[in-house]
Design an enzyme around this catalytic site. Structure first.
Site, mmCIF file in Angstrom:
data_model
loop_
_atom_site.group_PDB
_atom_site.id
_atom_site.type_symbol
_atom_site.label_atom_id
_atom_site.label_comp_id
_atom_site.label_asym_id
_atom_site.label_seq_id
_atom_site.Cartn_x
_atom_site.Cartn_y
_atom_site.Cartn_z
ATOM 1 C CE LYS A 22 7.726 7.455 8.738
ATOM 2 N NZ LYS A 22 7.825 6.458 7.650
ATOM 3 C CG ASN A 23 5.070 7.854 5.577
ATOM 4 O OD1 ASN A 23 6.280 7.802 5.797
ATOM 5 N ND2 ASN A 23 4.223 6.940 6.006
ATOM 6 C CB CYS A 115 11.131 -4.282 6.086
ATOM 7 S SG CYS A 115 9.429 -3.831 6.188
ATOM 8 N NE ARG A 120 6.899 -1.828 3.341
ATOM 9 C CZ ARG A 120 7.218 -0.736 4.013
ATOM 10 N NH1 ARG A 120 7.893 -0.841 5.138
ATOM 11 N NH2 ARG A 120 6.881 0.451 3.584
ATOM 12 C CG ASP A 303 1.515 3.602 8.475
ATOM 13 O OD1 ASP A 303 1.928 2.435 8.378
ATOM 14 O OD2 ASP A 303 1.816 4.516 7.674
ATOM 15 N NE ARG A 395 12.870 3.975 9.921
ATOM 16 C CZ ARG A 395 12.660 3.065 9.001
ATOM 17 N NH1 ARG A 395 12.774 1.800 9.299
ATOM 18 N NH2 ARG A 395 12.342 3.406 7.784
HETATM 19 N N1 EPU Z 1 3.209 -3.820 -2.964
HETATM 20 C C1 EPU Z 1 3.523 -4.731 -3.929
HETATM 21 N N2 EPU Z 1 4.370 -4.347 -4.941
HETATM 22 C C2 EPU Z 1 4.886 -3.087 -5.008
HETATM 23 C C3 EPU Z 1 4.548 -2.146 -4.017
HETATM 24 C C4 EPU Z 1 3.700 -2.545 -3.001
HETATM 25 O O1 EPU Z 1 3.073 -5.871 -3.893
HETATM 26 O O2 EPU Z 1 5.634 -2.804 -5.955
HETATM 27 C C5 EPU Z 1 2.305 -4.209 -1.860
HETATM 28 C C6 EPU Z 1 3.005 -4.154 -0.495
HETATM 29 O O3 EPU Z 1 3.727 -5.336 -0.235
HETATM 30 C C7 EPU Z 1 1.822 -3.957 0.438
HETATM 31 C C8 EPU Z 1 0.880 -3.086 -0.386
HETATM 32 O O4 EPU Z 1 1.297 -3.230 -1.743
HETATM 33 O O5 EPU Z 1 1.208 -5.181 0.715
HETATM 34 C C9 EPU Z 1 0.870 -1.615 -0.052
HETATM 35 O O6 EPU Z 1 2.198 -1.144 0.085
HETATM 36 P P1 EPU Z 1 2.647 0.339 -0.341
HETATM 37 O O7 EPU Z 1 3.507 0.247 -1.535
HETATM 38 O O8 EPU Z 1 1.444 1.219 -0.411
HETATM 39 O O9 EPU Z 1 3.541 0.753 0.891
HETATM 40 P P2 EPU Z 1 4.800 1.706 0.829
HETATM 41 O O10 EPU Z 1 4.596 2.712 -0.227
HETATM 42 O O11 EPU Z 1 6.036 0.906 0.815
HETATM 43 C C10 EPU Z 1 3.863 3.510 2.469
HETATM 44 C C11 EPU Z 1 4.296 4.138 3.769
HETATM 45 C C12 EPU Z 1 4.159 3.116 4.882
HETATM 46 C C13 EPU Z 1 2.693 2.689 4.953
HETATM 47 C C14 EPU Z 1 2.235 2.145 3.599
HETATM 48 C C15 EPU Z 1 0.761 1.793 3.551
HETATM 49 C C16 EPU Z 1 5.920 5.769 3.054
HETATM 50 C C17 EPU Z 1 7.333 6.188 3.012
HETATM 51 N N3 EPU Z 1 5.674 4.586 3.646
HETATM 52 O O12 EPU Z 1 4.720 2.406 2.254
HETATM 53 O O13 EPU Z 1 4.527 3.773 6.090
HETATM 54 O O14 EPU Z 1 2.522 1.698 5.936
HETATM 55 O O15 EPU Z 1 2.496 3.114 2.566
HETATM 56 O O16 EPU Z 1 -0.016 2.889 3.855
HETATM 57 O O17 EPU Z 1 5.038 6.473 2.592
HETATM 58 C C18 EPU Z 1 5.257 3.891 8.325
HETATM 59 O O18 EPU Z 1 5.239 5.126 8.216
HETATM 60 O O19 EPU Z 1 5.402 3.296 9.429
HETATM 61 C C19 EPU Z 1 5.101 3.070 7.130
HETATM 62 C C20 EPU Z 1 5.469 1.783 7.078
#
Ligand code: EPU
Length: 416
Positions: A22-23, A115, A120, A303, A395
């Site tokens: 998915k990701n 969320c 996030r 995850d 999802r």
């Molecule tokens: N963060 C910030 N500011 C930002 C972006 C992130 O503070 O602008 C913080 C977040 O709050 C968090 C940390 O950085 O504490 C890491 O978050 P990240 O941005 O890496 O998460 P994401 O990109 O929103 C993806 C996956 C998630 C997975 C996380 C961590 C996708 C579509 N989603 O989310 O997947 O948990 O990376 O590995 O790639 C899932 O599949 O169940 C899922 C939630």
């Protein structure tokens, strides 16, 4: 309302084929915005999040042909808005921001709200795009980004962000000059997107390390690509073997992406052996405890945290699970407790005292990985577990009920 009903206690045996990730699929599908002509993607998982991103791409003016493969042509893009109605159902919709800005010079994307697993924010996506010269304003709940020409620049992420790194890599691929992404995310899905962008003609170096360098190019061409297997689905089926003392052959998976998970699962007593097209996982009645600390890749993935907690809930002793990535990712705890688990939360740690047996109960799924942990707990529990709000599982797990049923689980989906 749909529910998943499990009568626990069966040892799982047999073979399961892992679906596309998915990701990895989500950013890859949005990267088609950067190209002119038909892209062809195979091994795309059949998931609610994938349907959401397709709806969003259609809404933006892309053409989609959905057959055995998924074909996307974004040449006719005529809309630059990702509406709240879609973004609120899936945060990853924000992955259109970088490509839209690079392709059309403008994007209006609803700000995702908080969320179930944490606040996030997307501040790092926005400051990164601003560093590339975008003018960004927040208005009426939307990010409004404009840039006549994106210009390569150094970007520094305060924390490694997966979708933030992906958004910036896509934007920088069509920017003028060189961008360096510092403290970039190193997840396999980021590397997969880099490979896709390179196939399209982008110049990218350093993916999989903390510094990614992208030299922008004027045009990207469409490609044919097969999506890599889902490492979290793989890990989830490995835990299913462990929690049921089963014997499962997992096919179509990439072991190199699972080092931290395999190492922890081996410590719990699981026998994991590599085979020609995947691996064999043999569980043991006695599950040893391990402590877990979630970290960005290559650390233990957040995850997989909820699934490991289900396993530790029936292990022989006490374990500590520390969640460092998201601040609120323990929503499953109160539900697993309803099944007899002994878990205490202390700040960002969960202290899990293994019990001899869980007992089936009605429980509620709260997010995607939480649902997976409840299914795993239900497979191990004595009696009947009823999981409601199953749309969360749809999802991210393609055909999980059928796959577990083929492995011998007593599991079904019912619709009242
Ligand atoms: N963060 C910030 N500011 C930002 C972006 C992130 O503070 O602008 C913080 C977040 O709050 C968090 C940390 O950085 O504490 C890491 O978050 P990240 O941005 O890496 O998460 P994401 O990109 O929103 C993806 C996956 C998630 C997975 C996380 C961590 C996708 C579509 N989603 O989310 O997947 O948990 O990376 O590995 O790639 C899932 O599949 O169940 C899922 C939630």
């Amino acid at each position: 309302m749909e529910r998943i009903i499990i009568n626990g206690g069966r040892r799982l045996r047999g073979e399961v084929r892992i679906s596309g990730a998915k990701n990895a699929a989500l950013p890859i599908l949005t990267s088609s915005i950067l190209t002119e002509g038909w892209n062809t993607f195979s091994n795309v998982p059949n998931l609610r999040d994938i349907h959401t991103i397709k709806t969003l791409l259609l809404d933006l003016g892309a053409e989609i042909e959905d057959g055995k493969d998924l074909r996307i042509n974004a040449s006719g893009l005529n809309n630059h808005e990702a509406l709240y109605a879609l973004v609120k159902t899936m945060r990853a919709s924000v992955l259109v921001l970088g490509p839209l800005l690079a392709k059309l010079g403008k994007a209006r994307v609803s700000l995702p709200g908080g969320c179930a697993i944490g606040a996030r924010p997307i501040n790092l996506h926005l400051s990164g795009l601003a560093a590339l010269g975008a003018n960004i304003e927040l208005r009426n709940g939307y990010v409004e980004a404009k840039a006549r020409h994106l210009k390569g620049a150094p970007v520094f992420f305060d924390v490694p962000t997966v979708t933030g790194t992906e958004n910036l890599m896509m934007a920088a691929s069509l920017a003028e000059g060189i961008t360096t992404l510092n403290n970039a995310a190193r997840e396999p899905e980021v590397v997969e997107l880099a490979n896709v962008l390179k196939k399209m003609g982008a110049n990218i170096k350093g993916e999989g390390t903390e510094i990614i360098t992208i030299e922008g190019t004027k045009v990207l061409k469409p490609i044919i690509h097969s999506i890599m297997p889902d490492r979290i689905e793989t890990g989830t089926f490995m835990v299913a073997a462990g929690i049921t003392a089963g014997d499962i052959r997992v096919r179509n998976c990439n072991l190199n992406h699972l080092d931290s998970v395999i190492s922890k699962l081996r410590e719990t007593g699981l026998k994991i052996t590599e085979e020609s097209d995947g691996l064999r996982v043999v569980g043991n009645k006695l599950i040893r405890t391990v402590d877990i600390k979630t970290m960005p890749y290559p650390g233990f993935p957040t995850d997989m945290q909820a699934q490991m907690m289900a396993l530790m809930a029936v292990a022989s002793g006490t374990s500590v699970i520390l969640e460092t990535v998201f601040e609120n990712r323990f929503m499953h705890v109160s539900e697993i407790r309803r099944m007899g688990a002994d878990i205490r939360i202390d700040g960002r740690s969960a202290i899990v005292k293994g019990v001899r047996k869980l007992s089936g109960a009605p429980v509620m799924a709260t997010d995607l990985r939480a649902s997976a942990s409840l299914i795993l707990a239900g497979l191990a529990a004595k009696g009947r577990t009823e999981i409601s709000r199953v749309y969360h599982i749809d999802r991210g797990y393609d055909g999980i009920v059928e796959k577990l049923s083929n492995l011998g689980a007593d599991i079904q989906r019912v619709n009242d």
